[in-house]
Design an enzyme around this catalytic site. Structure first.
Site, PDB file in Angstrom:
ATOM      1  N   HIS A 160      -7.978  -5.798  -0.618  1.00  0.00           N
ATOM      2  CA  HIS A 160      -8.082  -4.457  -0.051  1.00  0.00           C
ATOM      3  C   HIS A 160      -6.701  -3.810   0.068  1.00  0.00           C
ATOM      4  O   HIS A 160      -6.492  -2.670  -0.373  1.00  0.00           O
ATOM      5  CB  HIS A 160      -8.748  -4.524   1.321  1.00  0.00           C
ATOM      6  N   GLU A 161      -5.766  -4.513   0.660  1.00  0.00           N
ATOM      7  CA  GLU A 161      -4.434  -3.937   0.851  1.00  0.00           C
ATOM      8  C   GLU A 161      -3.736  -3.683  -0.481  1.00  0.00           C
ATOM      9  O   GLU A 161      -3.033  -2.680  -0.650  1.00  0.00           O
ATOM     10  CB  GLU A 161      -3.587  -4.849   1.743  1.00  0.00           C
ATOM     11  N   HIS A 163      -5.962   1.725  15.578  1.00  0.00           N
ATOM     12  CA  HIS A 163      -5.982   3.022  14.904  1.00  0.00           C
ATOM     13  C   HIS A 163      -5.886   4.178  15.888  1.00  0.00           C
ATOM     14  O   HIS A 163      -5.376   5.247  15.547  1.00  0.00           O
ATOM     15  CB  HIS A 163      -7.258   3.135  14.074  1.00  0.00           C
TER      16      HIS A 163
END
Length: 641
Positions: A373-374, A503
């Site tokens: 993903h990264e 977040h």
């Protein structure tokens, strides 16, 4: 699937006022605007490299000194950014080409830096607040009376992922929120006020309107709501199935007609449910689709897992990770005593060569997928690097996240795991397929309402519909209504559980995570078709398909130079977001869940009156002796001040 987000500096920059002797009159001079944009592109990288470096140094070594350097770097960049805003604003954008109009629009959207237009002290205050919010999160620990203190990663997260002890899970869950959420509450209240001031300077009613405007469509809120309602029936089936399995482990702490306690879902936030797969696995005797044991048995290191991911991208004809990536990334937790933020993130340093990942890698399948993903974020950075810096971002916020997830989706398939030697199986049977789809659903379907709810709450906060004294109450009301989860212990006004999520403390919009989960399957379907895949969508692995890689790469190269519907059309042939590929992918699981839940006469959905700590509803009975024992256990543990 991946508990991550990418980090890059705010994507709007500035010029020093002494650059041009500009008048306040509006200009439609093409040569002048081109000179402005050229100079801007030549210098913005230097400004943001310095800023990104300060932020990187802080999250990889949390100290007061480095925190102050973050504030100083942000303030130093503000002059450049605000000067660019002033200069860009004097041009008559309507008289220029669509491309120039687009560049000017992005330069003028200066986000938090708008505060510096009117009051630099307020901008410094907001920057200091954000640094403190992040610092409280990164340095937070929960301690026992014996002096042992656990940071979030790996200590507390390990408990949330592996413990089956209700009291221990409550201790970790509550302790993290007591330590981080309560400390961040007063900071967050001031943050909201200053964020809204910045948004109003830029012509928005509040920050929620500003964030939605980034999607360049007035219907984004309605579109997201429609997608949520489309996936909700499948989520409710999964929720009911998971609830019964958790009931077998946690007894009266789970009610078969009610919401799920959020401390037993596999991580600190109940965001990704993948860590409870061992509890909810449909067919334990079928072939396991979790290759953690194989990664360990074959002696994989963190570096080897990263190399394996890099080879996946190269097999598609995409770019390999550059030399600086390997030299400067932090891929394991430092052992030199530094305090770091372990949350996996991908970084763009704005010089077209320096891209990094920060991650405290552990050897298990979850992190194997997170790495892919990264690296998906890094691949996006690499592909749009030749564009002007103003276009260095995804087509919208969700695109960047979707690219990372589409890679994880492909590499998680049994077909791919067999190819790379991590799964010894010739072909999958029905039970193995259901196991695989259920495992996938925990981190895909299980996270969708969570991701949808976060910004519903924040939009209400920014709009003033949710006032500070109602922050926590409304947070859990939305959690109950939209996600079907409840806290394991009572919450109070002094709590602010929202700021126990990274977040939120780093000022990062969350709607992108909901939308990315939708569009990743649109991307996945398109790439599978390009690869020539035949058969059920969930069996597709586009590994080694240059055709699939080219389709993706051509879209990535656009950055945000075009409105997102054009980028969507470039890869999928469609101009809208659609849940249909996602639902098609999980169709066999939906059928199985409905049959299983019908067989068990499950209640689909959740009633809203029960709480695991509430003995007054008559749904639970806690003997006095058990309560006394629980109090003794709790008394043995304290939270570090």
């Amino acid at each position: 699937m991946a508990a991550s987000h990418r980090i890059q500096p705010f994507y709007h920059f500035g010029l020093f006022l002494h650059l041009f002797a500009l008048t306040l009159a509006s200009s439609s001079n093409v040569e002048e605007v081109n000179a402005f944009l050229t100079y801007y592109d030549q210098h913005v990288g230097d400004i943001y490299f310095s800023r990104a470096t300060a932020h990187w140094n802080y999250v990889t070594n949390i100290t007061d000194k480095n925190s102050q350097k973050v504030v100083d770097a942000d303030v130093a960049a503000s002059g450049f950014i605000i000067d660019a805003y002033v200069n860009a604003s004097r041009f008559d954008a309507a008289s220029f080409s669509a491309d120039i109009q687009r560049q000017l629009k992005f330069i003028k959207d200066v986000e938090n830096y708008a505060l510096a237009v009117e009051d630099e002290d307020k901008f410094r205050t907001l920057t200091d607040i954000l640094a403190k919010l992040s610092g409280n999160y990164g340095s937070g620990e929960v301690c026992k009376t014996n002096g042992e203190c656990l940071a979030l990663e790996p200590g507390l997260q390990e408990i949330m992922a592996t413990s089956k002890d209700w009291d221990e899970l409550v201790w970790a869950w509550k302790g993290w929120r007591d330590e981080v959420g309560r400390a961040n509450r007063p900071l967050y209240i001031d943050y909201v006020d200053l964020k809204n001031e910045a948004a109003k300077i830029l012509g928005f009613s509040d920050t929620s309107e500003q964030w939605r405007a980034h999607y360049e469509t007035e219907t984004i809120a309605d579109d997201a709501k429609a997608l949520y309602e489309e996936i909700l029936p499948l989520y409710k089936q999964l929720h009911a199935y998971v609830r019964r399995r958790l009931k077998k482990v946690y007894g009266d702490n789970v009610n078969l007609k009610s919401a799920l306690p959020s401390n037993i879902l596999g991580d600190m936030w109940g965001r990704f449910w993948g860590k409870i797969y061992d509890v909810v696995e449909p067919y334990p005797d079928a072939t396991s689709v979790d290759v953690t044991s194989q990664l360990i048995e074959q002696g994989y290191t963190a570096l080897e897992m990263f190399n394996l991911s890099d080879s996946f991208f190269v097999s598609l004809g995409l770019k390999p990770m550059p030399e600086l990536f390997w030299a400067k990334s932090m891929i394991t937790k430092p052992t030199d005593g530094r305090t770091v933020v372990c949350h996996p993130t991908a970084w763009d340093f704005y010089n077209r060569v320096d891209f990094r990942i920060k991650m405290c890698t552990e050897i298990h399948m979850h992190h194997f997928l997170v790495i892919h993903h990264e690296m998906g974020h890094i691949q996006y950075y690499l592909q749009y690097a030749p564009l002007p810096y103003v276009y260095h971002d995804g087509a919208n916020g969700a695109f960047h996240e979707a690219v990372g997830e589409v890679m994880s989706t492909s590499v998680a398939t049994p077909k791919h795991l067999k190819k790379i030697g991590l799964l010894d199986i010739e072909d999958t049977d029905y039970k193995t397929d259901i196991n695989f789809l259920l495992k996938q659903s925990l981190d895909v379907i299980g996270t969708l309402p969570f991701s949808y709810m976060i910004d519903q709450w924040r939009w209400g906060v920014f709009a003033g519909d949710i006032t500070p004294e109602k922050y926590t109450e409304e947070w859990w009301k939305m959690k109950l209504d939209l996600v079907g989860v409840v806290p394991p212990v009572p919450r109070e006004e002094k709590d602010l559980d929202a700021t126990a999520l990274l977040h939120i403390v780093v000022d990062y919009p969350f709607l992108r995570y909901f939308l990315r989960t939708i569009i990743q399957f649109q991307f996945y379907e398109a790439m599978c078709n390009a690869s020539g895949h035949q058969g059920p969508l969930y069996k597709c692995d586009f590994y080694e398909s240059k055709e699939a890689g080219k389709l993706l790469g051509d879209m990535l190269k656009l950055g945000r130079s075009k409105p997102w519907p054009e980028a969507m059309e470039a890869i999928t042939g469609q101009r809208e977001m659609s849940a249909k590929p996602l639902l098609q992918y999980f169709e066999p699981l939906r059928e199985w869940l409905e049959e299983e839940n019908k067989r068990n006469d499950e209640f689909i959905g959740w009633e809203k009156t029960w709480r695991p700590y509430d003995t007054s509803s008559g749904t639970r009975f806690v003997p006095l002796f058990a309560t006394f024992v629980m109090l003794l256990l709790v008394n043995q543990l304290v939270v570090a001040e």
